[in-house]
Design a protein around this motif. Structure first.
Motif, PDB file in Angstrom:
ATOM      1  N   ALA A 133       0.893  -1.114  -0.183  1.00 23.74           N
ATOM      2  CA  ALA A 133      -0.100   0.046  -0.132  1.00 23.74           C
ATOM      3  C   ALA A 133       1.063   1.217  -0.215  1.00 23.74           C
ATOM      4  CB  ALA A 133      -0.916   0.172   1.090  1.00 23.74           C
ATOM      5  N   TYR A 134       1.786   1.145   0.767  1.00 25.41           N
ATOM      6  CA  TYR A 134       2.775   2.274   0.614  1.00 25.41           C
ATOM      7  C   TYR A 134       3.576   2.659  -0.824  1.00 25.41           C
ATOM      8  CZ  TYR A 134       3.196   2.384   5.665  1.00 25.41           C
ATOM      9  OH  TYR A 134       2.889   2.553   7.097  1.00 25.41           O
ATOM     10  N   VAL A 135       3.647   1.625  -1.478  1.00 29.17           N
ATOM     11  CA  VAL A 135       4.182   1.514  -2.770  1.00 29.17           C
ATOM     12  C   VAL A 135       2.867   2.188  -3.565  1.00 29.17           C
ATOM     13  CG1 VAL A 135       4.816   0.400  -4.917  1.00 29.17           C
ATOM     14  CG2 VAL A 135       5.550  -0.542  -2.337  1.00 29.17           C
ATOM     15  N   SER A 136       1.823   1.980  -3.400  1.00 36.30           N
ATOM     16  CA  SER A 136       0.782   2.352  -4.278  1.00 36.30           C
ATOM     17  C   SER A 136       0.765   3.682  -3.959  1.00 36.30           C
ATOM     18  CB  SER A 136      -0.233   1.616  -4.033  1.00 36.30           C
ATOM     19  OG  SER A 136      -0.927   1.920  -2.712  1.00 36.30           O
ATOM     20  N   ARG A 137       1.050   4.345  -2.641  1.00 33.10           N
ATOM     21  CA  ARG A 137       0.771   5.927  -2.487  1.00 33.10           C
ATOM     22  C   ARG A 137       2.047   6.602  -2.723  1.00 33.10           C
ATOM     23  NH1 ARG A 137      -3.439   7.294   0.815  1.00 33.10           N
ATOM     24  NH2 ARG A 137      -2.117   8.861   1.512  1.00 33.10           N
ATOM     25  N   GLY A 138       3.127   5.855  -3.223  1.00 31.35           N
ATOM     26  CA  GLY A 138       4.407   6.544  -3.513  1.00 31.35           C
ATOM     27  C   GLY A 138       5.244   6.811  -2.456  1.00 31.35           C
ATOM     28  N   VAL A 181       5.476  13.630  11.633  1.00 34.53           N
ATOM     29  CA  VAL A 181       4.696  14.606  11.333  1.00 34.53           C
ATOM     30  C   VAL A 181       4.651  14.906   9.898  1.00 34.53           C
ATOM     31  CG1 VAL A 181       4.236  15.545  13.470  1.00 34.53           C
ATOM     32  CG2 VAL A 181       6.039  16.414  12.243  1.00 34.53           C
ATOM     33  N   GLU A 182       5.905  14.430   9.294  1.00 35.33           N
ATOM     34  CA  GLU A 182       5.881  15.035   7.957  1.00 35.33           C
ATOM     35  C   GLU A 182       5.553  14.051   6.970  1.00 35.33           C
ATOM     36  OE1 GLU A 182       9.072  16.373  10.423  1.00 35.33           O
ATOM     37  OE2 GLU A 182       8.379  14.515   9.904  1.00 35.33           O
ATOM     38  N   HIS A 183       4.581  12.925   7.476  1.00 36.14           N
ATOM     39  CA  HIS A 183       4.258  12.110   6.597  1.00 36.14           C
ATOM     40  C   HIS A 183       3.147  12.613   5.619  1.00 36.14           C
ATOM     41  CE1 HIS A 183       5.933   8.605   8.698  1.00 36.14           C
ATOM     42  NE2 HIS A 183       5.230   7.579   7.958  1.00 36.14           N
ATOM     43  N   SER A 184       2.949  12.115   4.419  1.00 36.36           N
ATOM     44  CA  SER A 184       2.180  12.745   3.381  1.00 36.36           C
ATOM     45  C   SER A 184       0.740  11.905   3.760  1.00 36.36           C
ATOM     46  CB  SER A 184       2.516  12.679   1.944  1.00 36.36           C
ATOM     47  OG  SER A 184       1.455  13.160   1.160  1.00 36.36           O
ATOM     48  N   PHE A 238      -4.429  13.052   9.919  1.00 30.78           N
ATOM     49  CA  PHE A 238      -4.767  11.694  10.551  1.00 30.78           C
ATOM     50  C   PHE A 238      -5.482  10.921   9.401  1.00 30.78           C
ATOM     51  CE2 PHE A 238      -4.015  14.181  14.204  1.00 30.78           C
ATOM     52  CZ  PHE A 238      -3.360  13.197  15.006  1.00 30.78           C
ATOM     53  N   ARG A 239      -4.994  10.666   8.255  1.00 31.30           N
ATOM     54  CA  ARG A 239      -5.400   9.664   7.426  1.00 31.30           C
ATOM     55  C   ARG A 239      -4.965   8.512   7.044  1.00 31.30           C
ATOM     56  NH1 ARG A 239      -8.261   7.040   4.583  1.00 31.30           N
ATOM     57  NH2 ARG A 239      -9.561   7.606   2.659  1.00 31.30           N
ATOM     58  N   THR A 240      -5.333   7.685   8.047  1.00 29.01           N
ATOM     59  CA  THR A 240      -4.876   6.286   8.246  1.00 29.01           C
ATOM     60  C   THR A 240      -4.910   5.421   6.955  1.00 29.01           C
ATOM     61  OG1 THR A 240      -4.975   6.416  10.534  1.00 29.01           O
ATOM     62  CG2 THR A 240      -4.770   4.311   9.605  1.00 29.01           C
ATOM     63  N   LEU A 241      -3.928   4.832   6.483  1.00 30.41           N
ATOM     64  CA  LEU A 241      -4.239   3.819   5.374  1.00 30.41           C
ATOM     65  C   LEU A 241      -5.077   2.833   5.830  1.00 30.41           C
ATOM     66  CD1 LEU A 241      -0.538   3.565   4.106  1.00 30.41           C
ATOM     67  CD2 LEU A 241      -2.325   4.442   2.907  1.00 30.41           C
ATOM     68  N   GLY A 242      -6.154   2.591   4.828  1.00 29.79           N
ATOM     69  CA  GLY A 242      -7.134   1.545   5.075  1.00 29.79           C
ATOM     70  C   GLY A 242      -6.697   0.171   4.077  1.00 29.79           C
TER      71      GLY A 242
END
Length: 416
Positions: free
Chosen positions: A28-33, A61-64, A405-409
């Motif tokens: 999922a991290y790959v798909s989000r870049g 906190v720098e997470h996109s 706070f947009r957690t990966l689902g």
């Protein structure tokens, strides 16, 4: 194309272990870049540059769009001790005033630097709202400045609290009053630090004044809260210490809820409401009540109460902690304030037969029994105290990027 043995690359399983996530999350991290994958030479599967993985692991906190860790300057829990901005909460509970501790959490100003401003024009002490005259307070004006209220606000909060059914808990009354007070504040969307801290102090003071019970004058916030909870001879220093010790405790579930609301730029009243909602859960804010009920049985026969609890297979209410290993510093302070009261002997008798230790929930329950507090007092005390911490966390969140706070689902349902 790198080989699997290349030390500059990690396998999917290695990345998952490093980031403490499931393999599906890695993809999922790959798909989000957030990560780049390459094919492994000579075999199936992907490899990931170690440098990219380390950069992702180090980000917070720098997470996109994703927050996996929350950086905060407020509260440290370390080596069975609790610190507010580097100051021992144990020490603050017995040497500082509640307004000074609130100011420390909200602004970072140490207690020794707290000024003594005059009471704002139009504000009255929360204990004199009915009289409509300002009172000088007892802490050089600091208490008045933070927790001063207006008569109209107290009357509105009282009216809101009276809407709930007879027999409703104090925390139910608090939740309704917070929502109504928020709706009545036309400046609630001013999220500047000065406006938020002023609203927080006014809100807490108003809630205490509006609770059912007598109004007292010229005392601390703990002193004003005391007659709302019991008819016993006042010991305001006990409640003041409890309010300080319970003001914040890191990223508890209710604090996370409050920070998520603040991240969406919800106003302070909505942030407090979010915290109160999470606090109403049986695994969080209800803990003092469960400890109170257990201690009610134990004060008559400690060993029977302990035996019955062990037989049930359920944890002993008010003992042990997920973070503290050997002691809860908050409980130490509160139980010491009770001195040689018989309820303390009951707790010691139980503690001697268990491998764990009393926590703050049991200490609050002990205070309730020692001074004949109403049964729902512990939850209300917890909620009022934690409003101070939620405000501090909201201020931090308002200064951070919004909607972070947009957690990966990870979808696990049926595919078409």
């Amino acid at each position: 194309m790198p080989s699997e043995g290349d030390e500059n690359y990690l396998t999917t399983a290695e990345v998952a272990r490093r980031l403490q996530v499931k393999p599906a999350t890695v993809y999922a991290y790959v798909s989000r870049g957030l990560l780049t994958s390459v094919r492994a030479r000579g075999r199936r599967g992907s490899l990931f540059p170690a440098a990219d993985v380390e950069r992702l692991a180090a980000r917070s906190v720098e997470h996109s769009g994703v927050v996996e860790r929350i950086e905060s300057e407020l509260t440290l829990l370390q080596d069975d001790n609790l610190y507010y901005r580097g100051h021992s909460a144990q020490s603050l509970a017995t040497t500082a005033t509640l307004p000074q501790v609130a100011t420390l959490l909200w602004t970072g100003r140490p207690p020794t630097d707290a000024p003594n401003p005059p009471t704002p024009a139009g504000a009255v002490a929360s204990d004199t709202a009915g009289a409509g005259v300002a009172s000088p307070g007892v802490v050089g004006g600091v208490e008045m400045d933070l927790f001063g209220v207006e008569r109209a606000g107290v009357e509105l909060a009282r009216a809101a609290m009276e809407v709930v059914p007879t027999g409703a808990r104090l925390t139910d009354r608090l939740r309704v009053a917070v929502a109504v007070l928020g709706a009545a504040d036309p400046l609630r969307f001013d999220l500047s630090a000065a406006s938020v801290t002023a609203a927080a102090g006014r809100l807490i003071g108003t809630l205490v004044a509006a609770l059912p019970g007598p109004i007292v004058t010229r005392t601390t916030l703990g002193g004003k809260l005391w007659p709302k909870l019991t008819d016993a001879e006042p010991r305001p220093e006990v409640l003041d210490a409890a309010l300080i010790l319970l003001a914040d405790h890191g990223l508890a579930v209710s604090t996370i809820a409050a920070r998520v609301a603040a991240s969406a730029r919800a106003n302070l009243y909505a942030v407090i409401s979010a915290g109160l909602g999470a606090l109403d859960g049986q695994y969080h804010g209800a803990a003092p009540t469960l400890a109170y009920e257990f201690l009610d049985r134990a004060k008559h026969d400690p060993m029977k109460a302990l035996s019955d609890q062990l037989r049930s297979g359920e944890p002993i209410p008010g003992f042990g902690h997920r973070i503290y290993q050997h002691r809860d510093p908050r409980a130490d302070v509160l139980l010491e304030l009770l001195g040689d009261h018989p309820i303390v002997s009951t707790i010691h008798a139980i503690a001697e037969r268990t491998p764990t230790f009393p926590n703050s929930d049991l200490a609050i329950a002990a205070v309730m029994h020692a001074y004949n507090f109403r049964p729902d007092a512990g939850d209300a005390l917890f909620a009022l105290a934690r409003m101070i911490g939620w405000t501090a966390h909201a201020l931090e969140e308002y200064a951070a990027p919004a909607l972070r706070f947009r957690t990966l689902g990870i979808y696990t349902g049926q595919t078409t």
